[in-house]
Design a protein around this motif. Structure first.
Motif, short mmCIF file in Angstrom:
data_model
loop_
_atom_site.label_atom_id
_atom_site.label_comp_id
_atom_site.label_asym_id
_atom_site.label_seq_id
_atom_site.Cartn_x
_atom_site.Cartn_y
_atom_site.Cartn_z
N PHE A 98 0.82 -1.21 0.00
CA PHE A 98 0.00 0.00 0.00
C PHE A 98 0.86 1.26 0.00
O PHE A 98 0.58 2.21 -0.73
N ILE A 99 1.89 1.27 0.82
CA ILE A 99 2.72 2.47 0.96
C ILE A 99 3.48 2.76 -0.31
O ILE A 99 3.50 3.91 -0.79
N PHE A 100 4.13 1.76 -0.90
CA PHE A 100 4.89 2.00 -2.12
C PHE A 100 3.99 2.36 -3.30
O PHE A 100 4.36 3.17 -4.14
N THR A 101 2.81 1.79 -3.34
CA THR A 101 1.87 2.15 -4.41
C THR A 101 1.41 3.59 -4.24
O THR A 101 1.37 4.35 -5.22
N ALA A 102 1.08 3.99 -3.03
CA ALA A 102 0.66 5.37 -2.78
C ALA A 102 1.80 6.34 -3.05
O ALA A 102 1.59 7.40 -3.66
N PHE A 103 3.02 6.01 -2.62
CA PHE A 103 4.17 6.87 -2.88
C PHE A 103 4.41 7.01 -4.38
O PHE A 103 4.71 8.11 -4.86
N GLY A 104 4.29 5.92 -5.11
CA GLY A 104 4.47 5.98 -6.56
C GLY A 104 3.46 6.91 -7.20
O GLY A 104 3.79 7.70 -8.10
N PHE A 105 2.22 6.85 -6.74
CA PHE A 105 1.18 7.71 -7.29
C PHE A 105 1.43 9.18 -6.97
O PHE A 105 1.38 10.04 -7.85
N VAL A 106 1.74 9.46 -5.72
CA VAL A 106 1.95 10.85 -5.30
C VAL A 106 3.19 11.44 -5.95
O VAL A 106 3.17 12.57 -6.44
N ILE A 107 4.28 10.70 -5.97
CA ILE A 107 5.51 11.18 -6.60
C ILE A 107 5.28 11.39 -8.09
O ILE A 107 5.74 12.38 -8.67
N GLY A 108 4.53 10.49 -8.71
CA GLY A 108 4.20 10.67 -10.13
C GLY A 108 3.40 11.93 -10.38
O GLY A 108 3.63 12.64 -11.36
N LEU A 109 2.45 12.22 -9.51
CA LEU A 109 1.67 13.45 -9.66
C LEU A 109 2.54 14.69 -9.49
O LEU A 109 2.37 15.68 -10.21
N PHE A 110 3.48 14.64 -8.53
CA PHE A 110 4.40 15.77 -8.35
C PHE A 110 5.27 15.97 -9.59
O PHE A 110 5.46 17.10 -10.04
N VAL A 111 5.79 14.89 -10.14
CA VAL A 111 6.63 14.99 -11.34
C VAL A 111 5.82 15.55 -12.50
O VAL A 111 6.29 16.43 -13.23
#
Length: 125
Positions: A98-111
């Motif tokens: 859950f954490i890595f999936t959420a981090f991937g999504f949020v970091i992707g949105l920031f990028v």
């Protein structure tokens, strides 16, 4: 290839469902009950719909970073299942997914947001 967002979303749904069942049933060695299957199905549908919607709205950078986060999450889940099944390894594995999936999504949105703002600034000059 990324124009077939519906097919990619359905593929991600089935692959994540398969990987979750495989991890809990065969790697962890736990019996699956109906609530587990429903929770896995709900998570898989959310992940698939999210990936499909990223492609629908042409957020390709976010999709790739999200997919990398999902891959790392599954890898960490399996690693946690294998190394520590007797000491909260099952809980830590699912939480790491859950954490890595959420981090991937949020970091992707920031990028994607940074890229959008930089391109918008270039067009003004």
């Amino acid at each position: 290839m990324l124009k077939n967002y519906g097919k990619i979303a359905i593929s991600i749904i089935f692959i994540s469902m398969f990987l979750l069942i495989l991890g809990v049933r065969y790697v962890l060695g736990q019996d699956l009950v109906i609530m587990n299957v429903l929770a896995f199905a709900a998570f898989s549908v959310v992940i698939g719909v999210l990936a499909g919607s990223l492609l629908l709205y042409k957020l390709h950078k976010t999709f790739y970073i999200f997919a990398i986060g999902l891959f790392i999450g599954f890898f960490e889940m399996y690693r946690s299942f294998i190394t520590g099944p007797e000491e909260f390894g099952d809980l830590a594995g699912i939480l790491s997914l859950f954490i890595f999936t959420a981090f991937g999504f949020v970091i992707g949105l920031f990028v994607e947001a940074i890229y959008y703002l930089l391109r918008k600034n270039e067009q003004k000059d």
